[in-house]
Write a protein that holds these residues in place. Structure first.
Motif, PDB file in Angstrom:
ATOM      1  N   VAL A 336       9.013 -15.525   1.794  1.00 20.14           N
ATOM      2  CA  VAL A 336       9.373 -15.328   0.398  1.00 20.14           C
ATOM      3  C   VAL A 336       8.268 -14.546  -0.302  1.00 20.14           C
ATOM      4  O   VAL A 336       7.085 -14.899  -0.221  1.00 20.14           O
ATOM      5  N   GLU A 337       8.624 -13.488  -0.982  1.00 21.28           N
ATOM      6  CA  GLU A 337       7.678 -12.662  -1.729  1.00 21.28           C
ATOM      7  C   GLU A 337       8.258 -12.358  -3.110  1.00 21.28           C
ATOM      8  O   GLU A 337       9.463 -12.183  -3.267  1.00 21.28           O
ATOM      9  N   PHE A 338       7.346 -12.308  -4.101  1.00 18.08           N
ATOM     10  CA  PHE A 338       7.752 -11.981  -5.472  1.00 18.08           C
ATOM     11  C   PHE A 338       6.959 -10.753  -5.915  1.00 18.08           C
ATOM     12  O   PHE A 338       5.892 -10.879  -6.548  1.00 18.08           O
ATOM     13  N   GLY A 339       7.466  -9.584  -5.561  1.00 14.77           N
ATOM     14  CA  GLY A 339       6.797  -8.349  -5.947  1.00 14.77           C
ATOM     15  C   GLY A 339       7.056  -7.988  -7.405  1.00 14.77           C
ATOM     16  O   GLY A 339       7.745  -8.704  -8.150  1.00 14.77           O
ATOM     17  N   ASP A 340       6.484  -6.842  -7.814  1.00 11.93           N
ATOM     18  CA  ASP A 340       6.653  -6.422  -9.204  1.00 11.93           C
ATOM     19  C   ASP A 340       8.108  -6.160  -9.557  1.00 11.93           C
ATOM     20  O   ASP A 340       8.554  -6.457 -10.673  1.00 11.93           O
ATOM     21  N   GLU A 341       8.875  -5.628  -8.585  1.00  8.45           N
ATOM     22  CA  GLU A 341      10.282  -5.331  -8.870  1.00  8.45           C
ATOM     23  C   GLU A 341      11.105  -6.608  -9.044  1.00  8.45           C
ATOM     24  O   GLU A 341      12.178  -6.590  -9.652  1.00  8.45           O
ATOM     25  N   TRP A 342      10.607  -7.709  -8.487  1.00  7.93           N
ATOM     26  CA  TRP A 342      11.322  -8.984  -8.623  1.00  7.93           C
ATOM     27  C   TRP A 342      11.471  -9.364 -10.095  1.00  7.93           C
ATOM     28  O   TRP A 342      12.500  -9.890 -10.516  1.00  7.93           O
TER      29      TRP A 342
END
Length: 955
Positions: A336-342
């Protein structure tokens, strides 16, 4: 010569009448199905006539009539076999033949002549003929032969299996279910007569109502997944059989059985997840988790897509489902990743996923993973600000997506609580943002607690938090927005009941302006909601937070007095109750007000009032709490009054409060315990599931947690069982009232010393069932109802008697003497009861050596030294008087000695309180508070009463 004349006449029937009788029947049958029933009956009569034509030969009786009929019938069938598929007349003949085979077989099955095999031979002959055509070269013949064979098997199988599906043996029903499952695929609903059950409906009935778990499982294994059957299958997630519950998740709801979970409604998905993950059986929970893993695979591993299977905005199980995925699919959690686009375009599912992920990391102490994925506090604060601005815009525009946006902001605020505020810049930004949001008059109510949680997280203690909220409330009520913390009301400026309260209130609102009054009421309601959220999160006494004192006369007390706005009054009472939770002196002064609301408030507010009263009783010392309201001995009367409220929700809340007090040992009165037992069994509470669920847990836990509690249950057993027997008579036809024997067995089970928990050095009272035996045998002597006596003697075989070294020899002798008195003075009328009493007597003699050579005169002589022995024989001697003038059948004699209503060991030590009335049907007025003046219709007198209850001295 007479028989020969009859035989020749019958033989002539075969050659002259029969060849012309069958063709017209088949000719009519091919035209329409409307005449099939009539022609089937006529054909059966012809078959019966032919079956009576026989011929004697040296080798035995020759069934010439049957052979002639079978041959002609097959000849009629052969004319249909070459007809190609789709010809309606041929299809009607196939249906006619299948119906006739089923009818003739059914007629022979119902016949008392078990040796009659006419139909069996006919069906066997026909099937052999059809099977011989399975390999025919003509495709039309193969088709017709196969179609007719399947139709015959379906008809025959249905007749036999439908009866076997209701067989008394479960193994037979299992095989019937398997057979019906195989036949249902060939069943045509158009062939069913009006009112006739289909095979699928029979299987559904087996799945729903069959008492055997293995039969229900057999029906489930073979039931097709269709919209009609899916609801019944989902209901089995609450089946009593854990294997069947597991099978539902492993089979019917698995990825193989249900390729796409979206065929279920959102409500159905949440129900199966709730039932599965909350199941008490670990194997069922594991199967439910595997089902959720299958749903994730259907979403191609996309967690956001997986969450769309639920309504995350209002769902109660979406979080459990997601946490289950994190546990069973650890690789998914790791990726699970929460990048800037998220964060650019948040949806409710994205915000929900981020918040649950963060809380899961904290629960597992995975700070490293949390820091790697979550944004810094400053960035999150700006994101919350942007989303809140979007919320304001949507609210102004009246957009339908407002609730989704409220949910997103709420989830981000919950996420903010989990972050680290070591960064001072981020902490100040989040503090300022939360402070500004909660001060907004149009902030949705659901976000008020979320903002309080954030402020509570980053404030420098409860004192600063309280000062901050007082500042916010003051700004909202004054409307200037420029008041500093130093300007917040203090005791020196506005004290309890001080003169500044009316003037300040009058300065805020013009009573002649209805709109201004309404706006002020809405603002006060908002301020009360903020205060309630604050008080739910602080534990510091109000004496240590003098800045909050100004809100009492300015906001809370006027709201309690308000008669024009019920919502304002309700929230004011709740707020006052929360203040009393952290201020014992205020609680003592206000307790009488809450008692008055038990009769004055509506049902919805009564629930909150009852909860407040019991919370105060739990938190504060009871004697100090009620000292200004009522005598200490009237607390039990107050508690029992709350238990007999008319509103079910109020009664359930009171029941929960009483259960907490009794489990904590704060109330030990036996009449209260008796009231709870009667409430549990009363048919009047059958529909009150919260109350029943509470007592289902409380009563066994209360008894098993302490030997003293079991002894209290024993003390009320006799009187309570008598009341239950009267209740059984009054509600004789009530389906919601358990049988008297079942209610008594539950009470006997609560007294089982083997189930008592050994804790805090408390040793189980092993002799309690022996004392119960004495109580039961005394009941056999005093009870006049045959049914009740039969029930009482049945309990004796359910007792776990102690070993001889675990009890007093006096008790064993007393029980033995009482059994002899029953046999001598009040013998049991039926053989079964007498045998049960004799078996119990024999078990006493076998277990206790002191009963060998027992001498009644010696035991009676001990009465000179033992008061208990004198009371026992006094009780036995009084039985004769009761027999001479018996009471009405079914009623316990009112002349029973005092020892009958108490403990059999030491009756004089029992409290007289247990002799009070405890029936839940009666109603009593609440105890009148001694320090509160009687209510009048004059508003000035009522307000002065409220001031007297709420006011406290300045400290």
């Amino acid at each position: 010569m007479a028989p020969r004349q009859q035989r020749r006449a019958t033989l002539s029937y075969l050659s002259d009448v029969l060849p012309t009788a069958l063709p017209p029947i088949f000719d009519q049958a091919q035209g329409t199905t409307a005449n099939h029933r009539k022609n089937i009956v006529q054909l059966r009569k012809i078959q019966d006539k032919c079956a009576g034509v026989t011929e004697e030969t040296p080798k035995g009786i020759k069934l010439v009539g049957e052979r002639a009929f079978n041959a002609l019938f097959i000849d009629m069938v052969n004319r249909v076999l070459p007809v190609k598929k789709g010809v309606a007349v041929a299809d009607r003949i196939v249906k006619f033949v299948a119906s006739y085979v089923a009818y003739t077989t059914e007629q022979d099955s119902a016949s008392e002549d078990e040796d009659d095999g006419t139909s069996s031979r006919f069906v066997s002959k026909l099937l052999r003929h059809l099977l011989s055509g399975m390999e025919a070269k003509d495709k039309n013949v193969r088709f017709r032969v196969t179609l007719m064979t399947v139709s015959l098997i379906n008809g025959l199988g249905e007749i036999d299996l439908l009866a076997r599906a209701r067989d008394k043996e479960s193994a037979v029903r299992i095989q019937a279910a398997l057979g019906l499952a195989k036949l249902q695929s060939g069943e045509d609903e158009d062939d069913l007569e009006e009112g006739q059950e289909s095979l699928a409906e029979v299987l559904l009935d087996l799945l729903r109502y069959d008492p055997a778990g293995e039969v229900r499982r057999a029906a489930l294994y073979n039931l097709p997944r269709t919209p009609a059957t899916l609801a019944v299958i989902l209901a089995r997630t609450r089946d009593v059989d854990p294997i069947l519950r597991r099978t539902v998740y492993q089979g019917s709801l698995s990825a193989a059985g249900l390729p796409d979970a979206r065929v279920l409604t959102i409500a159905q998905r949440e129900e199966v997840v709730r039932n599965g993950l909350g199941d008490r059986d670990p194997s069922v929970r594991k199967a439910a988790a595997a089902m959720l893993g299958g749903w994730l695979d259907q979403a191609e591993g996309n967690l956001v897509e997986f969450l769309t299977r639920f309504d995350v905005v209002s769902s109660e199980v979406a979080e459990d489902a997601l946490l289950s995925i994190f546990v069973t699919r650890s690789e998914v959690f790791e990726h699970v990743e929460f990048g800037d686009e998220w964060w650019n375009e948040l949806t409710p599912e994205k915000a929900f996923l981020a918040r649950v992920f963060s809380e899961h990391c904290i629960a597992n102490k995975d700070e490293v993973r949390l820091e790697e994925t979550m944004p810094v506090v400053t960035a999150l604060a700006f994101k919350i600000q942007d989303e809140y601005n979007n919320l304001v815009t949507l609210t102004v525009e009246g957009n339908e997506d407002v609730q989704d946006q409220v949910f997103i902001v709420g989830e981000l605020l919950r996420l903010a609580i989990t972050l680290d505020y070591a960064d001072e810049i981020g902490r100040r930004k989040m503090f300022q943002l939360s402070r500004e949001m909660i001060a907004q008059p149009n902030l949705p109510e659901s976000l008020i607690p979320r903002c309080l949680d954030v402020l509570s997280k980053i404030s420098n203690g409860e004192r600063d938090l309280i000062r901050l909220i007082v500042d916010v409330v003051t700004e909202l009520r004054e409307g200037d927005g420029e008041i500093e913390l130093s300007e917040a009301p203090t005791p020196s400026r506005s004290t309890y009941g001080g003169p500044s309260s009316p003037s300040r209130r009058e300065s805020r609102v013009d009573p002649n302006d209805p709109e201004a009054v309404m706006r002020a009421a809405l603002i006060d309601l908002r301020c009360l909601l903020i205060c309630i959220s604050l008080l739910e999160r602080v534990n510091t006494p109000l004496q240590d937070n003098s800045v909050f004192h100004g809100l009492l006369p300015d906001l809370i007390i006027p709201a309690v007095r308000n008669k024009d706005e019920p919502a304002l009054r309700d929230q004011g009472l709740v707020c006052l109750g929360l203040c009393c939770m952290i201020d014992e002196k205020m609680a003592s002064n206000s307790f009488g007000l809450f008692i008055q609301q038990l009769t004055a408030a509506d049902d919805e507010l009564k629930v909150k009032v009852v909860q407040v009263i019991f919370d105060l009783l739990m938190i504060h010392d009871i004697d100090s709490l009620i000292v200004k309201t009522m005598p200490a001995d009237r607390v039990v009367e107050l508690v029992r009054h709350m238990l007999v409220q008319d509103a079910p929700e109020v009664q359930a809340a009171a029941c929960e409060g009483v259960a907490k007090l009794m489990l904590a040992g704060m109330i030990q009165d036996e009449t209260v315990l008796q009231s709870l037992v009667l409430l549990y069994f009363s048919p009047e509470t059958a529909d009150n599931q919260p109350l029943r669920q509470c007592l289902t847990y409380f009563l066994p836990v209360y008894c098993y947690s302490s030997p003293l509690n079991q002894r209290r249950m024993l003390d009320i057993f006799g009187d309570t069982f008598a009341m239950l027997s009267q209740l059984r008579e009054e509600f004789e036809d009530a389906t919601d009232l358990l049988p008297l024997s079942q209610m008594g067995l539950m009470m006997v089970d609560w007294l089982d010393p083997h189930k008592a928990v050994e804790r805090d050095g408390a040793v189980p009272d092993h002799a309690i069932h022996l004392d119960l035996a004495i109580e039961l045998v005394k009941g056999l002597l005093t009870e006049s109802s045959r049914e009740v006596r039969k029930t009482l003697v049945g309990f004796l075989g359910k007792l776990n008697l102690p070993e001889s070294f675990e009890t007093d020899a006096w008790k064993t002798k007393a029980a033995f003497q009482l059994i002899g008195a029953v046999k001598q003075k009040r013998p049991l009328p039926d053989t079964m009861s007498r045998n049960a009493l004799s078996r119990f007597e024999a078990s006493l003699v076998k277990r206790y050596p002191e009963l060998e050579g027992y001498d009644e005169e010696v035991f009676r002589g001990e009465g000179a030294e033992h008061e208990e022995t004198q009371e026992l024989f006094g009780f036995i001697d009084d039985v004769e008087d009761m027999v001479e003038s018996p009471e009405k059948p079914g009623r316990r004699s009112s002349r029973a000695p005092a020892s009958r209503r108490g403990s059999s060991v030491a009756p004089s030590e029992r409290s007289d309180a247990s002799e009070g009335e405890a029936t839940p049907v009666r109603r009593r007025a609440p105890p009148r508070p001694e320090t509160v003046e009687e209510e009048t219709e004059e508003e000035e007198e009522e307000e002065s009463d409220v001031d007297g209850m709420l006011g406290t001295d300045d400290e």
